[in-house]
Scaffold this motif. Structure first.
Motif, PDB file in Angstrom:
ATOM      1  N   ILE A 139       0.845  -1.207   0.000  1.00 47.52           N
ATOM      2  CA  ILE A 139       0.000   0.000   0.000  1.00 47.52           C
ATOM      3  C   ILE A 139       0.873   1.247   0.000  1.00 47.52           C
ATOM      4  CG2 ILE A 139      -1.606   1.374   1.403  1.00 47.52           C
ATOM      5  CD1 ILE A 139      -2.851  -1.346   2.285  1.00 47.52           C
ATOM      6  N   GLY A 140       1.888   1.270   0.869  1.00 45.62           N
ATOM      7  CA  GLY A 140       2.790   2.419   0.936  1.00 45.62           C
ATOM      8  C   GLY A 140       3.526   2.645  -0.375  1.00 45.62           C
ATOM      9  N   LYS A 152       2.596   1.661  -3.427  1.00 46.81           N
ATOM     10  CA  LYS A 152       1.671   2.081  -4.487  1.00 46.81           C
ATOM     11  C   LYS A 152       1.282   3.539  -4.305  1.00 46.81           C
ATOM     12  CE  LYS A 152      -0.615   0.940  -8.107  1.00 46.81           C
ATOM     13  NZ  LYS A 152       0.115   0.722  -9.344  1.00 46.81           N
ATOM     14  N   GLN A 153       1.048   3.942  -3.062  1.00 46.50           N
ATOM     15  CA  GLN A 153       0.706   5.340  -2.796  1.00 46.50           C
ATOM     16  C   GLN A 153       1.862   6.256  -3.198  1.00 46.50           C
ATOM     17  OE1 GLN A 153       0.047   6.296   1.337  1.00 46.50           O
ATOM     18  NE2 GLN A 153      -0.750   8.316   0.861  1.00 46.50           N
ATOM     19  N   ALA A 154       3.077   5.888  -2.827  1.00 43.37           N
ATOM     20  CA  ALA A 154       4.243   6.704  -3.189  1.00 43.37           C
ATOM     21  C   ALA A 154       4.415   6.756  -4.699  1.00 43.37           C
ATOM     22  CB  ALA A 154       5.502   6.142  -2.521  1.00 43.37           C
ATOM     23  N   GLU A 155       4.197   5.634  -5.367  1.00 37.68           N
ATOM     24  CA  GLU A 155       4.320   5.591  -6.822  1.00 37.68           C
ATOM     25  C   GLU A 155       3.286   6.512  -7.480  1.00 37.68           C
ATOM     26  OE1 GLU A 155       4.375   2.279 -10.410  1.00 37.68           O
ATOM     27  OE2 GLU A 155       3.546   1.728  -8.466  1.00 37.68           O
ATOM     28  N   ASN A 156       2.042   6.439  -7.027  1.00 37.97           N
ATOM     29  CA  ASN A 156       0.981   7.287  -7.594  1.00 37.97           C
ATOM     30  C   ASN A 156       1.259   8.766  -7.354  1.00 37.97           C
ATOM     31  OD1 ASN A 156      -0.400   5.045  -8.511  1.00 37.97           O
ATOM     32  ND2 ASN A 156      -1.801   4.970  -6.790  1.00 37.97           N
ATOM     33  N   GLU A 157       1.693   9.098  -6.151  1.00 37.59           N
ATOM     34  CA  GLU A 157       2.002  10.492  -5.844  1.00 37.59           C
ATOM     35  C   GLU A 157       3.212  10.985  -6.640  1.00 37.59           C
ATOM     36  OE1 GLU A 157       2.292  11.134  -1.609  1.00 37.59           O
ATOM     37  OE2 GLU A 157       0.339  10.222  -1.246  1.00 37.59           O
ATOM     38  N   ASN A 183       9.213   4.895  -2.663  1.00 37.84           N
ATOM     39  CA  ASN A 183       8.693   3.715  -3.343  1.00 37.84           C
ATOM     40  C   ASN A 183       9.759   2.624  -3.441  1.00 37.84           C
ATOM     41  OD1 ASN A 183       6.829   2.127  -4.924  1.00 37.84           O
ATOM     42  ND2 ASN A 183       7.982   2.749  -6.710  1.00 37.84           N
TER      43      ASN A 183
END
Length: 186
Positions: free
Chosen positions: A31-32, A34-39, A132
């Motif tokens: 989750i962490g 994927k969130q970092a990748e999206n941001e 990420n």
């Protein structure tokens, strides 16, 4: 005569609990990451948009500067006072606009302000990419830890459970780096 190894009482339950904890940590790392990748993608788009806006301001500024320079040449040759006044007003307006394109603190959209904003977005993007990377390493370590801990149940080799737990602890370290010091290693 076959030898059959019996794990200590409750040993499999402890390993199963270790596997469950490792799986939970894996979910959090994924989750962490994927969130970092999206941001990071969003910040990259923001930086790209800001640099495009900067380029547009530069083109407009160059066009107006060139027009003002050309009109100044025409102004030198003009003899009609009214015409000279209109030309000078136009030149002054264009120069004010060029100055506004260069720096416009009220809107934060001058070239100087856009440069600062774009560089800040790039810096945030780089931090998120490093975050990420740390989460990705943690995820890999946790996946290996789960496999190794599972193998300890099948084989009865207790050391494998400790190795799995050690990989989980190492992964927890990378998750901490991702959150608090993403550039320490990258």
């Amino acid at each position: 005569m076959s030898e059959h190894f019996e794990p200590p009482e409750g040993g499999n339950k402890k390993v199963a609990l270790l596997i469950a904890v490792l799986a939970l940590m894996l979910a959090l790392a994924e989750i962490g990451g994927k969130q970092a990748e999206n941001e990071a993608v969003a910040k990259n788009i923001e930086a790209s948009n800001l640099w495009s806006f900067f380029q547009a301001k530069t083109i407009r500024s160059t066009t107006l500067s060139t027009a003002a320079d050309a009109m100044e040449i025409d102004l030198a040759a003009a003899t009609d006072a009214a015409m000279r006044e209109r030309m000078q007003k136009r030149i002054d307006d264009w120069k004010k606009t060029v100055a506004r394109y260069d720096s416009e603190p009220s809107t934060n959209e001058g070239r100087k302000e856009l440069t600062v904003r774009a560089k800040a977005a790039e810096h945030e993007r780089d931090n998120l990419k490093a975050r990420n990377e740390n989460f990705e390493i943690a995820s890999g370590l946790l996946q290996i830890g789960i496999v190794v801990a599972s193998a300890s149940i099948i084989t009865g080799v207790v050391i494998l459970a400790f190795v799995g737990g050690g990989l989980g602890a190492l992964a927890l370290g990378f998750m901490g780096l991702a959150m608090f010091a993403p550039h320490l290693l990258f």
